[in-house]
Design a protein around this motif. Structure first.
Motif, short mmCIF file in Angstrom:
data_model
loop_
_atom_site.label_atom_id
_atom_site.label_comp_id
_atom_site.label_asym_id
_atom_site.label_seq_id
_atom_site.Cartn_x
_atom_site.Cartn_y
_atom_site.Cartn_z
N VAL A 135 1.02 0.60 -17.04
CA VAL A 135 0.45 -0.65 -17.54
C VAL A 135 1.32 -1.83 -17.15
O VAL A 135 0.84 -2.85 -16.64
N ALA A 136 2.64 -1.69 -17.36
CA ALA A 136 3.55 -2.79 -17.04
C ALA A 136 3.56 -3.11 -15.56
O ALA A 136 3.70 -4.27 -15.15
N GLU A 137 3.40 -2.09 -14.71
CA GLU A 137 3.44 -2.29 -13.27
C GLU A 137 2.06 -2.58 -12.68
O GLU A 137 1.93 -2.79 -11.48
N GLY A 138 1.04 -2.56 -13.53
CA GLY A 138 -0.31 -2.83 -13.04
C GLY A 138 -0.83 -1.76 -12.10
O GLY A 138 -1.59 -2.04 -11.17
N VAL A 139 -0.43 -0.51 -12.34
CA VAL A 139 -0.82 0.60 -11.46
C VAL A 139 -2.13 1.21 -11.95
O VAL A 139 -2.32 1.46 -13.14
N ASP A 140 -3.04 1.47 -11.02
CA ASP A 140 -4.34 2.06 -11.36
C ASP A 140 -4.29 3.58 -11.45
O ASP A 140 -5.08 4.19 -12.17
N LEU A 141 -3.38 4.18 -10.69
CA LEU A 141 -3.33 5.64 -10.60
C LEU A 141 -1.94 6.05 -10.15
O LEU A 141 -1.39 5.48 -9.21
N SER A 142 -1.38 7.07 -10.82
CA SER A 142 -0.09 7.61 -10.41
C SER A 142 -0.26 9.09 -10.06
O SER A 142 -0.93 9.83 -10.79
#
Length: 294
Positions: A135-142
Motif C-alpha cells: 500500500v505504501a509503495e503503491g504496488v498492485d501485485l507482489s
C-alpha cells in the motif's frame, strides 16, 4: 441483498477488523456495512463475527465463509478476465514487485509477450528481495516465494517449485559429494542470510535437521548465485534460482534421495481493496509462464 456485494463487504470487515474501517475502504457509510452483515447472518442463520471491545474477528463459521467467499470472488473476477481475453484493453500503468533474481530469470524475459497483448499498458517492475509494504509503495501485485507470514494477505498461489542442495561440478570434484545430510558439516556452505541456517530433510518418513555454517553469507539471491557459481560451496536454493545452470549441467543437485520442503510462488495483492483487472491479468500470465517451465 446482492450476494456478491455482501461477500465483498464481509471480506473487508474481516480484513480490516471493524465496520468503520471496512466502510472507509468501500466508500460507504458504516450503517450500510452493519446492515449488510446483519442481513447476511440472518440469511445464513449463523453468527459470522465475534464482537468485542478489541474489534471484530470471524467465528469458526465466519472463517470458513471468509475463505470460500474470497475464493469465489477471485474466481468470478478471473472468469470475467477470461471471457474478455484475460483483460483485453488493459491500459494505464501496473506496478509489480518481485525478487530480483527470480524476476531476471523468469519474468523479465517473458514480459514482451504480456506487453504485446496489452499495447496500452505500461509496467513498473520493482526489484527487491525484501517484503515491501504494498500500500505504501503503491504496488498492485507482489510476486513472493515461501510461506506468507501475513494471514490477512490477499494472495493466489501461482506455482510450486522444488528446493535442492546445489553446487558446481568443480566444487564437488575438489571437495567430494556429500552422501547424507550429516556430511554437510564437512563442507563449505554459502548461506542466504534472510533464511535460517538450519536445513531440514526428509526421507522415507525420517526427518533430520542440520545446522550449517559457512564462511560466506549473502543478503541477496544474486550474491548467492555468484558465490555458488564461483565454486565457493554448497547451498540450498529453489530450482528456479539456478534453472538455466541446472539445464546445462553448470550446477548439479546432490543428496537427491533426501527431500527438502517445496517452495510456493504467490501473487500477493494489497489488503483492503479488490485487486485490479490489470493485476489479476498479470497474475494469470505469470501462472501460465511458470506452468510452461515445468
Amino acid at each position: 441483498m446482492d450476494r456478491y456485494q455482501a461477500m465483498a463487504t464481509f471480506i473487508r470487515v474481516v480484513e480490516t477488523g471493524s465496520f468503520s474501517a471496512a466502510a472507509r475502504h468501500l466508500n460507504v457509510g458504516q450503517p450500510a456495512v452493519s446492515k449488510t452483515i446483519a442481513q447476511l447472518e440472518n440469511r445464513l442463520q449463523v453468527s459470522l463475527l465475534n464482537r468485542s471491545t478489541h474489534g471484530l474477528t470471524p467465528t469458526e463459521a465466519g472463517q470458513r465463509y471468509y475463505e470460500r467467499a474470497r475464493a469465489a470472488i477471485a474466481e468470478a473476477d478471473e472468469a470475467e478476465l477470461a471471457a474478455r481475453g484475460a483483460g483485453t484493453g488493459l491500459s494505464g500503468r501496473l506496478r509489480v514487485s518481485a525478487a530480483t533474481t527470480f524476476a531476471r530469470l523468469h519474468i523479465l524475459p517473458q514480459l514482451p509477450r504480456f506487453l504485446a497483448d496489452h499495447p496500452e499498458l505500461g509496467i513498473d517492475v520493482i526489484l527487491d528481495d525484501r517484503i515491501i509494504d504494498l500500500v505504501a509503495e503503491g504496488v498492485d501485485l507482489s510476486l513472493r516465494m515461501g510461506d506468507l507470514t501475513d494471514s490477512t494477505a490477499v494472495a493466489r498461489k501461482l506455482a510450486t517449485g522444488g528446493r535442492s542442495v546445489l553446487a558446481t561440478p568443480a566444487y564437488l570434484e575438489k571437495s567430494g559429494e556429500p552422501c547424507s545430510p550429516a556430511d554437510l558439516a564437512e563442507h563449505e556452505t554459502v548461506i542466504y542470510s534472510q533464511l535460517p541456517n538450519v536445513w531440514s530433510f526428509t526421507r522415507d518418513g525420517t526427518e533430520i535437521s542440520v545446522a550449517v555454517h559457512g564462511r560466506v553469507r549473502v543478503s541477496a539471491a544474486e550474491g548467492l548465485r555468484a558465490a555458488v557459481l564461483a565454486d565457493m560451496g554448497l547451498t540450498i536454493a529453489s530450482d528456479w534460482m539456478f534453472g538455466p545452470e541446472l539445464a546445462t549441467g553448470a550446477i548439479r543437485k546432490v543428496l537427491s534421495p533426501w527431500e527438502l520442503p517445496a517452495i510456493d510462488l504467490w501473487a500477493v495483492f494489497p489488503s483492503g481493496r479488490m485487486a485490479s483487472a490489470k493485476a489479476r491479468a498479470f497474475a494469470l500470465f505469470v501462472e501460465a509462464v511458470m506452468a510452461e517451465g515445468e
